[in-house]
Design a protein around this motif. Structure first.
Motif, PDB file in Angstrom:
ATOM      1  N   VAL A 226       0.837  -1.199   0.000  1.00  0.00           N
ATOM      2  CA  VAL A 226       0.000   0.000   0.000  1.00  0.00           C
ATOM      3  C   VAL A 226       0.870   1.247   0.000  1.00  0.00           C
ATOM      4  CG1 VAL A 226      -1.712   1.321   1.311  1.00  0.00           C
ATOM      5  CG2 VAL A 226      -1.879  -1.169   1.195  1.00  0.00           C
ATOM      6  N   ALA A 227       0.633   2.138  -0.972  1.00  0.00           N
ATOM      7  CA  ALA A 227       1.428   3.356  -1.086  1.00  0.00           C
ATOM      8  C   ALA A 227       0.570   4.454  -1.705  1.00  0.00           C
ATOM      9  CB  ALA A 227       2.673   3.117  -1.936  1.00  0.00           C
ATOM     10  N   ASP A 228       1.108   5.665  -1.749  1.00  0.00           N
ATOM     11  CA  ASP A 228       0.478   6.762  -2.480  1.00  0.00           C
ATOM     12  C   ASP A 228       1.565   7.525  -3.226  1.00  0.00           C
ATOM     13  OD1 ASP A 228       1.777   8.295  -0.560  1.00  0.00           O
ATOM     14  OD2 ASP A 228      -0.057   8.976   0.424  1.00  0.00           O
ATOM     15  N   GLU A 229       1.168   8.550  -3.966  1.00  0.00           N
ATOM     16  CA  GLU A 229       2.119   9.290  -4.789  1.00  0.00           C
ATOM     17  C   GLU A 229       3.180  10.004  -3.948  1.00  0.00           C
ATOM     18  OE1 GLU A 229      -0.027  11.837  -7.403  1.00  0.00           O
ATOM     19  OE2 GLU A 229      -0.919  10.176  -8.534  1.00  0.00           O
ATOM     20  N   LYS A 230       2.806  10.469  -2.764  1.00  0.00           N
ATOM     21  CA  LYS A 230       3.771  11.157  -1.892  1.00  0.00           C
ATOM     22  C   LYS A 230       4.876  10.211  -1.449  1.00  0.00           C
ATOM     23  CE  LYS A 230       4.104  13.879   2.367  1.00  0.00           C
ATOM     24  NZ  LYS A 230       3.342  14.431   3.529  1.00  0.00           N
ATOM     25  N   LEU A 231       4.503   9.003  -1.059  1.00  0.00           N
ATOM     26  CA  LEU A 231       5.502   8.024  -0.645  1.00  0.00           C
ATOM     27  C   LEU A 231       6.386   7.617  -1.815  1.00  0.00           C
ATOM     28  CD1 LEU A 231       3.366   5.766   1.714  1.00  0.00           C
ATOM     29  CD2 LEU A 231       5.343   7.148   2.392  1.00  0.00           C
ATOM     30  N   MET A 232       5.785   7.437  -2.974  1.00  0.00           N
ATOM     31  CA  MET A 232       6.562   7.085  -4.156  1.00  0.00           C
ATOM     32  C   MET A 232       7.559   8.191  -4.514  1.00  0.00           C
ATOM     33  SD  MET A 232       5.994   4.066  -5.229  1.00  0.00           S
ATOM     34  CE  MET A 232       4.813   2.732  -5.450  1.00  0.00           C
ATOM     35  N   ARG A 233       7.133   9.412  -4.394  1.00  0.00           N
ATOM     36  CA  ARG A 233       8.036  10.530  -4.687  1.00  0.00           C
ATOM     37  C   ARG A 233       9.215  10.539  -3.706  1.00  0.00           C
ATOM     38  NH1 ARG A 233       4.491  14.012  -4.832  1.00  0.00           N
ATOM     39  NH2 ARG A 233       4.662  14.965  -2.757  1.00  0.00           N
ATOM     40  N   ALA A 234       8.938  10.208  -2.439  1.00  0.00           N
ATOM     41  CA  ALA A 234      10.017  10.142  -1.446  1.00  0.00           C
ATOM     42  C   ALA A 234      11.028   9.053  -1.808  1.00  0.00           C
ATOM     43  CB  ALA A 234       9.435   9.886  -0.060  1.00  0.00           C
ATOM     44  N   LEU A 235      10.540   7.889  -2.245  1.00  0.00           N
ATOM     45  CA  LEU A 235      11.460   6.827  -2.665  1.00  0.00           C
ATOM     46  C   LEU A 235      12.313   7.276  -3.840  1.00  0.00           C
ATOM     47  CD1 LEU A 235       9.606   3.381  -2.552  1.00  0.00           C
ATOM     48  CD2 LEU A 235      10.900   4.527  -0.769  1.00  0.00           C
ATOM     49  N   ARG A 236      11.696   7.997  -4.772  1.00  0.00           N
ATOM     50  CA  ARG A 236      12.380   8.404  -6.003  1.00  0.00           C
ATOM     51  C   ARG A 236      13.368   9.541  -5.767  1.00  0.00           C
ATOM     52  NH1 ARG A 236       8.125   9.089  -8.634  1.00  0.00           N
ATOM     53  NH2 ARG A 236       7.818  11.323  -8.374  1.00  0.00           N
ATOM     54  N   GLU A 237      12.980  10.531  -4.977  1.00  0.00           N
ATOM     55  CA  GLU A 237      13.762  11.759  -4.881  1.00  0.00           C
ATOM     56  C   GLU A 237      14.628  11.853  -3.633  1.00  0.00           C
ATOM     57  OE1 GLU A 237      10.969  14.958  -5.215  1.00  0.00           O
ATOM     58  OE2 GLU A 237      10.328  14.378  -7.245  1.00  0.00           O
ATOM     59  N   THR A 238      14.306  11.073  -2.604  1.00  0.00           N
ATOM     60  CA  THR A 238      15.052  11.170  -1.339  1.00  0.00           C
ATOM     61  C   THR A 238      15.815   9.900  -1.002  1.00  0.00           C
ATOM     62  OG1 THR A 238      13.410  12.730  -0.482  1.00  0.00           O
ATOM     63  CG2 THR A 238      14.862  11.668   1.131  1.00  0.00           C
ATOM     64  N   TYR A 239      15.147   8.756  -1.126  1.00  0.00           N
ATOM     65  CA  TYR A 239      15.736   7.504  -0.644  1.00  0.00           C
ATOM     66  C   TYR A 239      16.329   6.642  -1.752  1.00  0.00           C
ATOM     67  CZ  TYR A 239      13.348   8.947   3.554  1.00  0.00           C
ATOM     68  OH  TYR A 239      12.931   9.677   4.645  1.00  0.00           O
ATOM     69  N   PHE A 240      15.962   6.868  -2.996  1.00  0.00           N
ATOM     70  CA  PHE A 240      16.514   6.152  -4.151  1.00  0.00           C
ATOM     71  C   PHE A 240      16.363   4.639  -3.991  1.00  0.00           C
ATOM     72  CE2 PHE A 240      18.280  10.340  -4.206  1.00  0.00           C
ATOM     73  CZ  PHE A 240      18.301  10.676  -5.553  1.00  0.00           C
ATOM     74  N   LEU A 241      15.113   4.226  -3.777  1.00  0.00           N
ATOM     75  CA  LEU A 241      14.773   2.814  -3.614  1.00  0.00           C
ATOM     76  C   LEU A 241      13.692   2.436  -4.617  1.00  0.00           C
ATOM     77  CD1 LEU A 241      14.596   2.613   0.282  1.00  0.00           C
ATOM     78  CD2 LEU A 241      16.400   1.668  -1.181  1.00  0.00           C
ATOM     79  N   ILE A 242      13.858   1.285  -5.252  1.00  0.00           N
ATOM     80  CA  ILE A 242      12.899   0.791  -6.235  1.00  0.00           C
ATOM     81  C   ILE A 242      11.823  -0.027  -5.514  1.00  0.00           C
ATOM     82  CG2 ILE A 242      12.585  -0.763  -8.189  1.00  0.00           C
ATOM     83  CD1 ILE A 242      15.405  -0.016  -9.097  1.00  0.00           C
ATOM     84  N   PRO A 243      10.558   0.396  -5.571  1.00  0.00           N
ATOM     85  CA  PRO A 243       9.502  -0.336  -4.876  1.00  0.00           C
ATOM     86  C   PRO A 243       9.062  -1.585  -5.628  1.00  0.00           C
ATOM     87  CG  PRO A 243       8.568   1.546  -6.021  1.00  0.00           C
ATOM     88  CD  PRO A 243      10.066   1.621  -6.222  1.00  0.00           C
ATOM     89  N   LEU A 244       8.828  -2.645  -4.869  1.00  0.00           N
ATOM     90  CA  LEU A 244       8.426  -3.932  -5.435  1.00  0.00           C
ATOM     91  C   LEU A 244       7.019  -4.286  -5.014  1.00  0.00           C
ATOM     92  CD1 LEU A 244      11.543  -6.068  -4.485  1.00  0.00           C
ATOM     93  CD2 LEU A 244      11.102  -5.014  -6.709  1.00  0.00           C
ATOM     94  N   SER A 245       6.200  -4.652  -5.959  1.00  0.00           N
ATOM     95  CA  SER A 245       4.919  -5.264  -5.674  1.00  0.00           C
ATOM     96  C   SER A 245       5.037  -6.731  -6.102  1.00  0.00           C
ATOM     97  CB  SER A 245       3.806  -4.536  -6.422  1.00  0.00           C
ATOM     98  OG  SER A 245       2.549  -5.035  -6.047  1.00  0.00           O
ATOM     99  N   ALA A 246       3.962  -7.311  -6.602  1.00  0.00           N
ATOM    100  CA  ALA A 246       4.005  -8.703  -7.062  1.00  0.00           C
ATOM    101  C   ALA A 246       2.789  -8.966  -7.940  1.00  0.00           C
ATOM    102  CB  ALA A 246       4.005  -9.661  -5.874  1.00  0.00           C
ATOM    103  N   ASN A 247       2.952  -9.854  -8.888  1.00  0.00           N
ATOM    104  CA  ASN A 247       1.807 -10.288  -9.695  1.00  0.00           C
ATOM    105  C   ASN A 247       1.520 -11.774  -9.518  1.00  0.00           C
ATOM    106  OD1 ASN A 247       3.926 -11.407 -11.106  1.00  0.00           O
ATOM    107  ND2 ASN A 247       3.290 -10.649 -13.115  1.00  0.00           N
ATOM    108  N   ALA A 248       2.231 -12.389  -8.560  1.00  0.00           N
ATOM    109  CA  ALA A 248       1.996 -13.809  -8.254  1.00  0.00           C
ATOM    110  C   ALA A 248       2.024 -13.993  -6.737  1.00  0.00           C
ATOM    111  CB  ALA A 248       3.028 -14.693  -8.937  1.00  0.00           C
ATOM    112  N   TRP A 249       1.050 -13.343  -6.071  1.00  0.00           N
ATOM    113  CA  TRP A 249       0.876 -13.531  -4.625  1.00  0.00           C
ATOM    114  C   TRP A 249       0.200 -14.887  -4.465  1.00  0.00           C
ATOM    115  CZ3 TRP A 249      -0.649  -8.939  -1.015  1.00  0.00           C
ATOM    116  CH2 TRP A 249      -0.621  -9.356   0.322  1.00  0.00           C
ATOM    117  N   ILE A 250       0.968 -15.852  -4.019  1.00  0.00           N
ATOM    118  CA  ILE A 250       0.529 -17.245  -4.073  1.00  0.00           C
ATOM    119  C   ILE A 250      -0.723 -17.480  -3.230  1.00  0.00           C
ATOM    120  CG2 ILE A 250       1.180 -19.643  -3.662  1.00  0.00           C
ATOM    121  CD1 ILE A 250       2.622 -18.300  -6.000  1.00  0.00           C
TER     122      ILE A 250
END
Length: 299
Positions: A226-250
């Motif tokens: 669970v995320a929003d645009e503000k958190l994503m912007r923080a990952l991109r511009e401050t923390y430089f971390l690539i967020p992972l989701s999944a398309n095969a949640w078993i």
């Protein structure tokens, strides 16, 4: 402490100088090594020496280094052209999905196994599954998304994972506390809670891993996806971390396909997912090949 000592040995520091990390902080620069551009995203002190957490922007591999400060430069347009910067931009645009759901590279039969270690009151971990996995597949790349709150209450289990010679582990940031309140709606829960200290959540678990002699990766998984645009912007511009989701949640019965990010929980909180994947394993191992997470984003 032994892992910290080993870490110091690998960094060529005297054992008599062993102490814990101080002044762990965000520090963003770049430096060039031959034809490769490296990102610097964190800085800390250990035994009086300044170290930097660096990322190879071509391979997405991270490394802790002590560097000549005069070589460190502000980010420029060359950084924005790197594979890492491009994948970071793409993944952080997927706020409603919680990040990248599958590989962006095309590798025949490649799949990517991720295992979350959210906080849990249950003892142990899914060690029987890990044994079955490595028995059938041999040495296996796996991305483990770890929270400090799980590690702090499962030191024995954490040590077993670290020391398993048949696991090729990429350590993914799954936050420090992994806040969750079952009485709150999703859009007010996890990291979207009003009192979330984003900096403490992200840096806290990184520091714990480094003090164990483990280098954090460039990957991040939001609790609950669970995320929003503000958190994503923080990952991109401050923390430089690539967020992972999944398309095969078993546990949600999502099918495994080539390029899938497979999601299971190793903390015994979601045993149905483990049981389901155990049944699928013979066919999965026959049909696909497990790859490291970095390979999902770079050729």
């Amino acid at each position: 402490m032994m892992r910290l000592i080993l870490f110091l040995m690998l960094c060529w520091l005297p054992l008599s100088a062993v102490e814990y990390i101080k002044h762990y902080e965000i520090f963003v620069k770049q430096y060039q090594e031959n034809d490769t551009l490296f990102l610097i995203s964190r800085r800390f002190e250990l035994s009086g020496v300044t170290f930097y957490l660096t990322t190879n922007t071509q391979t997405l591999q991270t490394k802790v280094l002590s560097l000549d400060a005069s070589r460190l430069m502000p980010l420029d347009e060359n950084f924005s052209k790197t594979p890492f910067a491009q994948q970071l931009t793409n993944a952080t645009a997927l706020a409603t999905k919680g990040g990248a759901t599958h590989a962006t590279t095309e590798k025949d039969k490649a799949i990517y196994l991720t295992m979350d270690l959210c906080p849990s009151t249950k003892k142990g971990y899914e060690s029987d599954f890990i044994e079955q996995l490595t028995k059938q597949n041999g040495t296996t790349p796996i991305a483990i998304a770890i929270s400090s709150a799980w590690k702090d209450h499962h030191e024995k289990e954490f040590t077993a994972l670290v020391n398993n010679p048949l696991l090729q582990i990429t350590w993914v940031n799954h936050t420090h506390t992994h806040f969750y309140d079952p009485h709150l709606p999703e859009r007010e829960n996890f990291m979207l809670h009003v009192n979330t200290d984003v900096k403490a959540e992200i840096l806290g678990v990184e520091k714990k891993l480094l003090e164990e002699g483990i280098t954090p990766s460039v990957f991040f998984r939001f609790p609950g996806l669970v995320a929003d645009e503000k958190l994503m912007r923080a990952l991109r511009e401050t923390y430089f971390l690539i967020p992972l989701s999944a398309n095969a949640w078993i546990a949600k019965n999502e099918p495994i396909k080539a390029g899938s990010f497979i999601l299971i929980h190793g903390n015994k909180n979601e045993p149905q997912g483990i049981t389901m994947l155990e049944k699928k394993l013979p066919e999965v191992v026959k049909t696909y090949q497990f790859h490291t997470l970095q390979e999902a984003f770079v050729q």
